[in-house]
Structure formats: structure tokens, C-alpha cells
Enzyme design. Structure first.
Site, PDB file in Angstrom:
ATOM      1  N   GLY A 262       6.159 -11.377   2.129  1.00 34.80           N
ATOM      2  CA  GLY A 262       5.005 -10.488   2.020  1.00 34.80           C
ATOM      3  C   GLY A 262       3.667 -11.071   2.423  1.00 34.80           C
ATOM      4  O   GLY A 262       2.740 -10.346   2.783  1.00 34.80           O
TER       5      GLY A 262
ATOM      6  N   ASP B   1       1.190 -12.182  -1.456  1.00 31.22           N
ATOM      7  CA  ASP B   1       0.636 -10.878  -1.101  1.00 31.22           C
ATOM      8  C   ASP B   1       0.036 -10.172  -2.307  1.00 31.22           C
ATOM      9  O   ASP B   1      -1.072  -9.673  -2.255  1.00 31.22           O
ATOM     10  CB  ASP B   1       1.715  -9.992  -0.424  1.00 31.22           C
ATOM     11  CG  ASP B   1       3.015  -9.881  -1.233  1.00 31.22           C
ATOM     12  OD1 ASP B   1       3.125 -10.519  -2.300  1.00 31.22           O
ATOM     13  OD2 ASP B   1       3.922  -9.157  -0.779  1.00 31.22           O
TER      14      ASP B   1
ATOM     15  N   ASP C  64       1.698  -8.892  -9.284  1.00 37.51           N
ATOM     16  CA  ASP C  64       2.124  -7.661  -9.964  1.00 37.51           C
ATOM     17  C   ASP C  64       2.419  -8.033 -11.417  1.00 37.51           C
ATOM     18  O   ASP C  64       1.532  -8.026 -12.254  1.00 37.51           O
ATOM     19  CB  ASP C  64       3.324  -7.082  -9.213  1.00 37.51           C
ATOM     20  CG  ASP C  64       3.787  -5.748  -9.769  1.00 37.51           C
ATOM     21  OD1 ASP C  64       3.083  -5.168 -10.593  1.00 37.51           O
ATOM     22  OD2 ASP C  64       4.872  -5.270  -9.368  1.00 37.51           O
TER      23      ASP C  64
ATOM     24  N   LYS D 101      -2.779  -6.324  -9.063  1.00 35.15           N
ATOM     25  CA  LYS D 101      -2.551  -4.998  -9.636  1.00 35.15           C
ATOM     26  C   LYS D 101      -3.041  -4.950 -11.069  1.00 35.15           C
ATOM     27  O   LYS D 101      -2.676  -5.810 -11.861  1.00 35.15           O
ATOM     28  CB  LYS D 101      -1.052  -4.692  -9.622  1.00 35.15           C
ATOM     29  CG  LYS D 101      -0.698  -3.489  -8.801  1.00 35.15           C
ATOM     30  CD  LYS D 101       0.769  -3.144  -8.918  1.00 35.15           C
ATOM     31  CE  LYS D 101       1.285  -2.726  -7.557  1.00 35.15           C
ATOM     32  NZ  LYS D 101       2.655  -2.197  -7.626  1.00 35.15           N
TER      33      LYS D 101
ATOM     34  N   PHE E  56       2.223   1.803  -6.228  1.00 34.33           N
ATOM     35  CA  PHE E  56       3.045   1.097  -5.259  1.00 34.33           C
ATOM     36  C   PHE E  56       2.445   1.277  -3.866  1.00 34.33           C
ATOM     37  O   PHE E  56       2.227   2.390  -3.409  1.00 34.33           O
ATOM     38  CB  PHE E  56       4.489   1.606  -5.278  1.00 34.33           C
ATOM     39  CG  PHE E  56       5.388   0.766  -4.427  1.00 34.33           C
ATOM     40  CD1 PHE E  56       5.817  -0.481  -4.867  1.00 34.33           C
ATOM     41  CD2 PHE E  56       5.769   1.185  -3.161  1.00 34.33           C
ATOM     42  CE1 PHE E  56       6.619  -1.291  -4.067  1.00 34.33           C
ATOM     43  CE2 PHE E  56       6.575   0.394  -2.352  1.00 34.33           C
ATOM     44  CZ  PHE E  56       6.986  -0.849  -2.812  1.00 34.33           C
TER      45      PHE E  56
ATOM     46  N   ASP F 130       6.053  -4.515   1.744  1.00 31.95           N
ATOM     47  CA  ASP F 130       7.153  -3.665   2.196  1.00 31.95           C
ATOM     48  C   ASP F 130       7.656  -2.721   1.130  1.00 31.95           C
ATOM     49  O   ASP F 130       7.427  -2.902  -0.071  1.00 31.95           O
ATOM     50  CB  ASP F 130       8.335  -4.553   2.600  1.00 31.95           C
ATOM     51  CG  ASP F 130       9.027  -5.154   1.376  1.00 31.95           C
ATOM     52  OD1 ASP F 130       8.365  -5.886   0.620  1.00 31.95           O
ATOM     53  OD2 ASP F 130      10.223  -4.868   1.158  1.00 31.95           O
TER      54      ASP F 130
ATOM     55  N   ARG G 223       5.865  -3.326   6.725  1.00 29.86           N
ATOM     56  CA  ARG G 223       5.020  -4.534   6.715  1.00 29.86           C
ATOM     57  C   ARG G 223       4.026  -4.538   7.862  1.00 29.86           C
ATOM     58  O   ARG G 223       2.976  -5.156   7.785  1.00 29.86           O
ATOM     59  CB  ARG G 223       5.892  -5.789   6.834  1.00 29.86           C
ATOM     60  CG  ARG G 223       6.832  -6.024   5.654  1.00 29.86           C
ATOM     61  CD  ARG G 223       7.389  -7.444   5.724  1.00 29.86           C
ATOM     62  NE  ARG G 223       8.578  -7.627   4.907  1.00 29.86           N
ATOM     63  CZ  ARG G 223       8.570  -7.906   3.604  1.00 29.86           C
ATOM     64  NH1 ARG G 223       7.438  -8.009   2.963  1.00 29.86           N
ATOM     65  NH2 ARG G 223       9.696  -8.069   2.941  1.00 29.86           N
TER      66      ARG G 223
HETATM   67  P1  IMP Z   1       5.603 -10.116  -9.400  1.00 32.11           P
HETATM   68  O1  IMP Z   1       6.516 -11.278  -9.556  1.00 32.11           O
HETATM   69  O2  IMP Z   1       5.942  -8.995 -10.343  1.00 32.11           O
HETATM   70  O3  IMP Z   1       4.127 -10.488  -9.492  1.00 32.11           O
HETATM   71  O4  IMP Z   1       5.891  -9.467  -7.996  1.00 32.11           O
HETATM   72  C1  IMP Z   1       5.377  -9.993  -6.848  1.00 32.11           C
HETATM   73  C2  IMP Z   1       6.142  -9.467  -5.659  1.00 32.11           C
HETATM   74  O5  IMP Z   1       6.568  -8.117  -5.860  1.00 32.11           O
HETATM   75  C3  IMP Z   1       5.243  -9.426  -4.455  1.00 32.11           C
HETATM   76  O6  IMP Z   1       5.267 -10.643  -3.758  1.00 32.11           O
HETATM   77  C4  IMP Z   1       5.790  -8.272  -3.668  1.00 32.11           C
HETATM   78  O7  IMP Z   1       6.828  -8.710  -2.795  1.00 32.11           O
HETATM   79  C5  IMP Z   1       6.381  -7.344  -4.700  1.00 32.11           C
HETATM   80  N1  IMP Z   1       5.476  -6.212  -5.020  1.00 32.11           N
HETATM   81  C6  IMP Z   1       4.816  -5.997  -6.174  1.00 32.11           C
HETATM   82  N2  IMP Z   1       4.079  -4.867  -6.136  1.00 32.11           N
HETATM   83  C7  IMP Z   1       4.293  -4.342  -4.907  1.00 32.11           C
HETATM   84  C8  IMP Z   1       3.807  -3.153  -4.233  1.00 32.11           C
HETATM   85  O8  IMP Z   1       3.021  -2.353  -4.742  1.00 32.11           O
HETATM   86  N3  IMP Z   1       4.264  -2.973  -2.968  1.00 32.11           N
HETATM   87  C9  IMP Z   1       5.126  -3.823  -2.341  1.00 32.11           C
HETATM   88  N4  IMP Z   1       5.587  -4.933  -2.927  1.00 32.11           N
HETATM   89  C10 IMP Z   1       5.182  -5.199  -4.194  1.00 32.11           C
HETATM   90 MG    MG Z   2       8.386  -7.535  -1.328  1.00 31.96          MG
END
Ligand code: IMP
Ligand code: MG
Length: 200
Positions: free
Chosen positions: A56, A115, A118, A146, A167, A174, A180
Site C-alpha cells: 500500500g 499507507d 487503521d 483513520k 473505507f 486497494d 491502487r
Molecule cells: P491496521 O493494521 O489495522 O492499521 O491496517 C493497516 C492496513 O490495512 C493498511 O496498510 C492497509 O493495507 C489496510 N487498510 C486499512 N484501512 C484501509 C482502507 O480504508 N482502504 C484500504 N486499505 C485499508
Molecule cells: Mg491493503
């Protein structure tokens, strides 16, 4: 079939709205890069090792490094989170490709780049692993943060944009591997996301 619409329609037909335009991204990256470069110079840390998390961060990091007038090296690492078509990371298992990690980061000042922050679990995991490789310092930088309840205590050091808990795709992000290449950060139309793949 809804689930296959992205294979048959032009990419832009799936876009609901532009959340952050390419122009806003470019302007913000100028500011963010200036801050990072300034902090690095002030800190006297010298060389920086950028560690982008695949896949990402590829678009973000390519734009970012061209704005950083620092002596730097890039080491890509691979962390997989979202299982297929789900848009939430809840319960997703994170896998770090061990072979993608450098053997040692001894004495290096690391800037992990992702990227989006979340749940924060990806960045938390990457930061912990890199610190374990004897890096002199590990800081982190994300394009998007986020606004949602945190699942980790780590806070990213540099954030380009805070976004609502929606999202989004584009500019490297992606849905099921697609979108992407969209130059703006956008939301997708309802019918594009497969409801059967969502948790809970
Ligand atoms: P985390 O471990 O929950 O912080 O997730 C991080 C990963 O989830 C990012 O590197 C993205 O690949 C994916 N991700 C989280 N939110 C989104 C979104 O809104 N769109 C696309 N990918 C996301
Ligand atoms: Mg992803």
C-alpha cells in the site's frame, strides 16, 4: 455480478467521491517532507533508512522520497493484513514476510512508512520487529490516519491526513488488490464492496 464489476467497468465508474485530491496530496507532501527533513537535520541523525511496508505504501513513498533531500536508503518489507475482500482489519491475522526483513539495522535511524493507520496493528508490529534489529531509532510515517478507536498504544510520528472511519482506495490503497493506481484518494460505490466478505 457486483463482485466482478471492477473487471468489466472502467475503474472510475466504481468511484463514489473524491475524499482527497491529487493536488491536495501533493501540497501536503511538500509540507510533510519539509518537516521530516527539518527534524532529521536538527536531530543530527545523518543517514535515514526508509522502510516502506508493501504494497500500500508504494505510491506514497515514491512521492515522499523525491521530496526528501537527505542521504537515505530504502528497504521494503512485506506485511500482509486484509484477508481478500474484507474492508475491516478486525480479527485479520498479520503476517510479516520474515525474509523481507533486513538482517540487521544496527546503528540505523529508521523511518517506517505505511499507507494508513487503521487499527494500528500493522505499524505496531513492524516498528517492534525493526526495533528488535538493533536500530538506533525507529520513527513512523503514514499517509492516512483513520479516526477510530485505537487498538494499540503506538502513535505515528508523522501523518499526512486524518480521515473519517470510511473505507477508501487509490494512491496505493486497494480493495481486493485493485484501485491502487487511482491518483486520488476516493470512496467506492456501495455495490462495489462485497457484503458477504465483511466480518460480523
Ligand atoms: P491496521 O493494521 O489495522 O492499521 O491496517 C493497516 C492496513 O490495512 C493498511 O496498510 C492497509 O493495507 C489496510 N487498510 C486499512 N484501512 C484501509 C482502507 O480504508 N482502504 C484500504 N486499505 C485499508
Ligand atoms: Mg491493503
Amino acid at each position: 455480478m457486483v463482485a466482478h464489476s471492477h473487471q468489466t467497468l472502467p475503474l472510475h465508474a466504481d468511484v463514489e467521491r473524491v475524499l482527497i485530491s491529487r493536488e491536495r496530496i501533493a501540497a501536503r507532501l511538500d509540507e510533510l517532507a519539509a518537516r521530516i527533513a527539518g527534524d532529521w537535520e536538527a536531530g543530527g541523525a545523518g543517514e535515514v533508512t526508509l522502510v516502506p511496508i508493501l504494497t500500500g505504501s508504494i505510491v506514497f513513498v515514491s512521492d515522499l522520497i523525491r521530496r526528501l533531500p537527505l542521504r537515505l536508503r530504502v528497504h521494503l518489507i512485506s506485511v500482509t493484513s486484509y484477508p481478500g475482500k474484507a474492508t475491516s482489519s478486525r480479527g485479520a491475522t498479520l503476517e510479516v514476510e520474515r525474509s523481507s526483513l533486513p538482517a540487521s539495522l544496527e546503528g540505523r535511524h529508521v523511518l517506517v512508512v505505511d499507507d494508513i493507520f487503521d487499527s494500528g496493528r500493522t505499524l505496531e508490529l513492524a516498528t517492534r520487529l525493526l526495533a528488535g534489529l538493533e536500530a538506533a531509532s525507529v520513527r513512523s510515517c503514514v499517509l492516512l490516519d483513520k479516526r477510530r478507536p485505537r487498538e494499540v498504544t503506538l502513535e505515528p510520528d508523522y501523518v499526512a491526513f486524518e480521515i473519517p472511519d470510511e473505507f477508501i482506495v487509490g494512491y496505493g490503497l486497494d480493495y481486493d488488490g485493485y484501485y491502487r493506481n487511482l491518483p486520488d484518494i476516493v470512496t467506492l460505490k456501495r455495490g462495489v464492496i462485497d457484503p458477504a466478505a465483511e466480518p460480523g
